[in-house]
Design an enzyme around this catalytic site. Structure first.
Site, short mmCIF file in Angstrom:
data_model
loop_
_atom_site.label_atom_id
_atom_site.label_comp_id
_atom_site.label_asym_id
_atom_site.label_seq_id
_atom_site.Cartn_x
_atom_site.Cartn_y
_atom_site.Cartn_z
N ARG A 175 44.55 62.10 33.27
CA ARG A 175 43.33 61.37 32.97
C ARG A 175 42.37 62.28 32.24
NH1 ARG A 175 40.07 58.05 37.46
NH2 ARG A 175 39.17 60.08 37.80
N THR A 220 36.59 60.62 29.61
CA THR A 220 36.70 59.16 29.42
C THR A 220 37.43 58.46 30.57
OG1 THR A 220 38.83 59.35 28.31
CG2 THR A 220 36.85 59.53 26.92
#
Ligand code: PRP
Ligand code: URA
Length: 207
Positions: free
Chosen positions: A101, A105
């Protein structure tokens, strides 16, 4: 669709794995143990076929699992659930999907995949301890579907309503099995109360 495994043995272990004082050795053991309980439930719809077995006394009509099973850990934290599920399914094949991840964002970034051909026609079980925004799980499901998979289930340890809704929206045919549906995501897209960064806690990489 999702199912939360509320068995007291699972909830007891969950209380310990969440604890900030639990170190990475115990965290890994608990991830394995919780995975076994949650997978046990997730596997209840596996196809079986009748087989005849000769016992010392008589012929018995028995059932054996009748599907190719492909377990797909999402790297890296999903690896922490692999031993647990392979204890239940020792002949399963294993495919890997590498996703992390992006810290800014919270979008999944793909960096690796290696899937066996049996994803087509078999039962695929995605494992990842955390289903937060659902972005990583949805990306893994997309990849499996592109490779021909049609029967996919997800097993996680902790999730939240936002992540479940995201998976349900994109992939209503996929069921998520979990030990807990927590309250919510925080502003950093971490699950609250959750258990923190699963990869860091599993592999001892936090500061
Ligand atoms: C964690 C976790 C999931 C993902 C969940 O991985 O193991 O893969 O985040 O978040 P999402 O539902 O919002 O996509 P991370 O990106 O920290 O990578 P790691 O396993 O390599 O630590
Ligand atoms: N990834 C984790 O490891 N933990 C969370 O709470 C969210 C994403």
């Amino acid at each position: 669709m999702h199912e939360e495994i509320q068995h007291p043995c699972v909830q007891h272990k969950l209380a310990i794995i969440r604890d900030v004082e639990t170190g990475h050795k115990r965290f890994r053991e608990l991830a394995t143990e919780i995975t076994q309980f949650v997978c046990y439930e997730a596997l209840k719809q596996l196809k079986t076929r009748e087989v005849k077995v000769q016992t010392p006394v008589a012929e018995a009509s028995c059932r054996k699992i009748d599907t190719d099973i492909v377990v797909v850990p999402i790297l890296r934290a999903g690896v922490g659930m692999l031993d647990g599920i392979l204890d239940l399914l020792p002949t399963a094949r294993v495919g890997f999907v590498g996703l992390y991840r992006d810290e800014e964002t919270a979008q999944p970034v793909s960096y690796y995949d290696r899937l066996p051909p049996q994803t087509r026609g078999g039962t695929c079980i995605i494992i990842d301890p955390m289903l937060a925004t659902g972005g990583s799980t949805n990306a893994a499901i997309d990849l499996l579907k592109q490779s021909g998979a049609t029967d996919i289930v997800v097993v996680c340890i902790v999730t939240c309503p936002e992540g479940l809704a995201a998976v349900e929206k994109e992939h209503p045919d996929v069921t998520v099995y979990t030990a807990s549906v927590d309250e919510r995501l925080n502003e950093r897209k971490y699950i609250v109360p959750g258990l923190g960064d699963a990869g860091d806690r599993l592999f001892g990489t936090s500061a």
